[in-house]
Design a protein around this motif. Sequence first.
Motif, PDB file in Angstrom:
ATOM      1  N   ASP A  52       0.852  -1.294   0.021  1.00  0.00           N
ATOM      2  CA  ASP A  52       0.056   0.143  -0.075  1.00  0.00           C
ATOM      3  C   ASP A  52       0.773   1.380   0.143  1.00  0.00           C
ATOM      4  O   ASP A  52       0.711   2.301  -0.678  1.00  0.00           O
ATOM      5  CB  ASP A  52      -0.622  -0.055   1.305  1.00  0.00           C
ATOM      6  N   GLY A  66       0.844   1.815  -3.694  1.00  0.00           N
ATOM      7  CA  GLY A  66      -0.726   2.066  -3.912  1.00  0.00           C
ATOM      8  C   GLY A  66      -1.675   2.250  -4.839  1.00  0.00           C
ATOM      9  O   GLY A  66      -2.514   1.451  -5.348  1.00  0.00           O
ATOM     10  N   ARG A  67      -1.165   3.217  -5.586  1.00  0.00           N
ATOM     11  CA  ARG A  67      -1.940   3.810  -6.521  1.00  0.00           C
ATOM     12  C   ARG A  67      -1.876   2.858  -7.673  1.00  0.00           C
ATOM     13  O   ARG A  67      -2.951   2.543  -8.494  1.00  0.00           O
ATOM     14  CB  ARG A  67      -1.257   4.971  -7.304  1.00  0.00           C
ATOM     15  N   GLU A 121      -4.380  -0.274  -7.127  1.00  0.00           N
ATOM     16  CA  GLU A 121      -5.675   0.162  -7.389  1.00  0.00           C
ATOM     17  C   GLU A 121      -6.136   0.040  -8.789  1.00  0.00           C
ATOM     18  O   GLU A 121      -7.381   0.293  -9.061  1.00  0.00           O
ATOM     19  CB  GLU A 121      -6.209   1.502  -6.842  1.00  0.00           C
ATOM     20  N   ASP A 122      -5.290  -0.362  -9.860  1.00  0.00           N
ATOM     21  CA  ASP A 122      -5.619  -0.268 -11.051  1.00  0.00           C
ATOM     22  C   ASP A 122      -5.201  -1.998 -11.752  1.00  0.00           C
ATOM     23  O   ASP A 122      -4.206  -1.994 -12.445  1.00  0.00           O
ATOM     24  CB  ASP A 122      -4.922   0.540 -11.731  1.00  0.00           C
ATOM     25  N   LYS A 170      -7.504  -7.053  -4.322  1.00  0.00           N
ATOM     26  CA  LYS A 170      -7.469  -5.921  -5.598  1.00  0.00           C
ATOM     27  C   LYS A 170      -7.902  -6.269  -6.706  1.00  0.00           C
ATOM     28  O   LYS A 170      -7.904  -5.598  -7.769  1.00  0.00           O
ATOM     29  CB  LYS A 170      -5.976  -5.532  -5.857  1.00  0.00           C
TER      30      LYS A 170
END
Lengths: 379, 379
Positions: free
Chosen positions: A300, A304-305, A308-309, A344
């Motif tokens: 994270d 993290g970014r 998230e994808d 995720k």
Amino acid sequence: MMTFLSMMVLCFALGWPALARAQGNPWNNPVVSPRVGTGGEVTFSVSAPSASRVELSGQFMDGTCPMRKGTDGVWSVTVKIGRPDIYPYSFRIDGVEVSDPSNPLAFPNERFKASLLEMPDTAALYARHKDVPRGQVRYCSYYSEVLQTDRTMLVYTPPGYDREAGRRYPVLYLVSGTTDTEETWYKVGRVDAILDNLIARGEAEPMLVVMPYGYMPSHGTPMPSSPEAAEMYATFARELTEAVIPYVESEFRTELSRESRAVGGFSRGGGQALFAAFSHPELFAHVASYSAYLTPQVMDRNFGRLMEDPARMDSLYRVKWFGVGRGDFLYADVMRHLDYFREKGISCRTRITDGGHTWMNARAYLAETLRLFFRSPES
Amino acid sequence: MMTFLSMMVLCFALGWPALARAQGNPWNNPVVSPRVGTGGEVTFSVSAPSASRVELSGQFMDGTCPMRKGTDGVWSVTVKIGRPDIYPYSFRIDGVEVSDPSNPLAFPNERFKASLLEMPDTAALYARHKDVPRGQVRYCSYYSEVLQTDRTMLVYTPPGYDREAGRRYPVLYLVSGTTDTEETWYKVGRVDAILDNLIARGEAEPMLVVMPYGYMPSHGTPMPSSPEAAEMYATFARELTEAVIPYVESEFRTELSRESRAVGGFSRGGGQALFAAFSHPELFAHVASYSAYLTPQVMDRNFGRLMEDPARMDSLYRVKWFGVGRGDFLYADVMRHLDYFREKGISCRTRITDGGHTWMNARAYLAETLRLFFRSPES
């Protein structure tokens, strides 16, 4: 727990040497060890006339096993090993772990001294075959401006590398574990023989394999789950991308696209590989973790970014591969990493096996992933 | 006898690690050893709580020296070493010779387990310098039809070898001693660093150095003065000329004249080198013996006719070089070989030094001869 091994202490010593190297002939040491018998009995021996307690420890069994002293001061034990492989083992002489004085096959490590038992198995991928073309392994010394010290890396070049002067090759960066050295993937992992065999069978792409030294002097040896581990991984990623890769790409004929770079590793090296790959999607399109993980906190905080994808993750990394043994002391941690990906929505390939945190497993995981790197996108 | 060393046991422990590698930081072993102090004091330590006697043995001193047990079960001793060098050493724990568990620098050998003490000395030829271009060392695996087994050889390639695609290089074939492996000249002899430095200074020709494995399986380990030794040397000469040289000349860009081939070695390897050179004047124009000899009987029986023609001997071999220490247990034998040459009227270069049958001497002899090979004819 290695359930595939039937281990049994026998009370006799027989068999013949497993190695074609010098054995039992020195002026000052007539002991031959190990001796591998036809039925998988292996006899280990060490001369220690003054010792009061000698034990055998080996990755073919749990715990240690006592050795018995002969009238000549030579301690021996015979164990039966059901599955041929290359097994690390050592003796404990009055509590001190030592390698087998009679065995030239040493386990390269910063800390412990162990030897390698190689049980003949011509079907094994690490076995040498007379007619399979062979690559070479180069020891390359360089000064690292990142770490301000001298370092060594090993580079496997595939058969024909010197002859095909115009050809460029993809590169696997392969890191070994805590206290291992840059030699461990070569001497214990047998990358060269495995890849020679896979290339000869058409099961792997001809590639370079770069084996850097994974120890980061200013970070010591943090526990992989600690916050300090991530700082160490970050330093390794700098060393890899600012020192190792520039050296390799100037000294060797490498393909230069991200699709032509993979990074993998065992244990600490697996953590380093994951961290480097996710830090540098512009450099790596393949990543493999052998018995290793990153914590959700590290994921994270640092990635993290990206995490998230999931669609981007899956398109960036053609191979995302995790292997671990059910008996590995890091098994639960690796599962936690896989849970993180699942939550995720990020895909990955996994191989859950028998066995523990061993080089027998690392070798098998390596062989599986060598078949995947630099081939068609992961589906 | 190493008269140049002032050795002194001190009763305190201080200093800092000599190595940039991992030290003293493992989860399970906090011992740091060796520690090199500013004044040449070196402290050796090993954890052995249950041992009843621990000693230090090292080529920086004669005999062994007792170590003292601390309340933590760690045995230590501090010695003062007057001359920086790379010294083999080991511990004897209850009579068993073991390498230093805390030191990753191992001495490659078929039989004994020893570690390497590297005392910092930037003036030494083996020291690494940031700005000196570096060669590489390749580990080459091959199947020997001569010996009917797998073998490994190491090949040093000089800086720029990969870039200068049209250039061919002379080759030194360099053999190590009894129970040594193909790695010993590299890991202990530091051929690569020495030659990188000499080439950078213009003091040696850029060359390849091939380090074969000297052990001949079917011959065991005969004493060098025995008749069996000559048979072993003859087998080695076959392996060298029918397996090693053809491999090297097909895989590497080598010059192909006899003037571009040298053969040298330490101890057993020196005997092998002399025998190979005199057996194959059509292949070698340079030969160097470090702490080694052939007996008059072997010389007469195998090379009698050649030895009766000193003018031919001197024109054939541009370099015939012998180095030995006055403290070497083979000193008298080497002198006998030199007497043999003198009686025959055959010239040769010699270097008689302090010290014994050690790798410190072998390294120094190598450096001296690297300056001679492939240069102007010996006068």
